[in-house]
Design a protein around this motif. Structure first.
Motif, PDB file in Angstrom:
ATOM      1  N   ASP A  48      -0.428   7.536  16.409  1.00  0.00           N
ATOM      2  CA  ASP A  48       0.110   6.596  15.424  1.00  0.00           C
ATOM      3  C   ASP A  48      -0.460   5.205  15.644  1.00  0.00           C
ATOM      4  N   GLY A  49      -0.621   4.470  14.555  1.00  0.00           N
ATOM      5  CA  GLY A  49      -1.096   3.102  14.644  1.00  0.00           C
ATOM      6  C   GLY A  49      -2.604   3.000  14.708  1.00  0.00           C
ATOM      7  N   ARG A  81       1.453   0.276   6.456  1.00  0.00           N
ATOM      8  CA  ARG A  81       0.401  -0.528   7.083  1.00  0.00           C
ATOM      9  C   ARG A  81       1.027  -1.799   7.625  1.00  0.00           C
ATOM     10  N   HIS A  82       0.611  -2.159   8.854  1.00  0.00           N
ATOM     11  CA  HIS A  82       1.128  -3.348   9.527  1.00  0.00           C
ATOM     12  C   HIS A  82      -0.034  -4.099  10.163  1.00  0.00           C
ATOM     13  N   ASN A  84      -2.346  -5.700  12.858  1.00  0.00           N
ATOM     14  CA  ASN A  84      -2.619  -5.378  14.253  1.00  0.00           C
ATOM     15  C   ASN A  84      -2.373  -6.632  15.081  1.00  0.00           C
ATOM     16  N   LEU A  92      -2.933  -1.672  10.852  1.00  0.00           N
ATOM     17  CA  LEU A  92      -2.719  -0.402  11.515  1.00  0.00           C
ATOM     18  C   LEU A  92      -1.867   0.482  10.623  1.00  0.00           C
ATOM     19  N   THR A  94       0.661   3.580  10.171  1.00  0.00           N
ATOM     20  CA  THR A  94       1.648   4.333  10.934  1.00  0.00           C
ATOM     21  C   THR A  94       2.338   5.359  10.040  1.00  0.00           C
TER      22      THR A  94
END
Length: 141
Positions: A48-49, A81-82, A84, A92, A94
């Protein structure tokens, strides 16, 4: 009469890959996801990520295809999406709880495709097939 040549190993691998994908598409059709989308979700389940580029490599698709796929999966609530924290220019990807639920809901049916593929093989033969395919991949990567 001359003996017919055996099909090449490359041909046999590709033929198996195409029928596996077709059977996965059948199994996953009720969920409205493709075999490639499902593969990307399973990659995120394990790692993940990831960035889109990493996810594309691990899911065997181009970066452009992955960009489209991520938008679709995000729109359906299966991934998020987040930024990084180590590189604010990267996002990233997830797996969301909904994505995890989808994987859980279809795990048995997908496992059934693999069981069908290895039906008639002993456990040892299935393990040897797995090892041989992994070895072939490592030799060519």
């Amino acid at each position: 009469m001359p003996e017919k040549p055996s099909p090449s190993l490359l041909y046999l691998v590709k033929r198996a890959e195409l029928v596996v994908r077709a059977r996965l598409e059948e199994v996953l059709k009720p969920a409205g996801v493709t075999a490639l989308q499902y593969t990307a979700l399973t990659v995120l389940e394990v790692h993940d990520g990831l960035t889109a580029a990493q996810l594309a490599r691990d899911s065997f698709v181009t970066a452009q295809s992955m960009a489209d796929m991520v938008r679709t999966l995000e729109g359906r609530g299966y991934v998020a999406r987040h930024p990084n924290p180590a590189n604010r220019r990267e996002l990233l990807i997830t797996l969301t709880p909904a994505g995890g639920e989808l994987l859980s809901a279809y795990a048995e049916a997908v496992r059934g495709v693999e069981d069908r593929m290895t039906a008639g093989l002993t456990t040892t033969q299935a393990d040897q097939l797995r090892e041989a395919l992994d070895h072939a991949w490592r030799q060519l990567k």
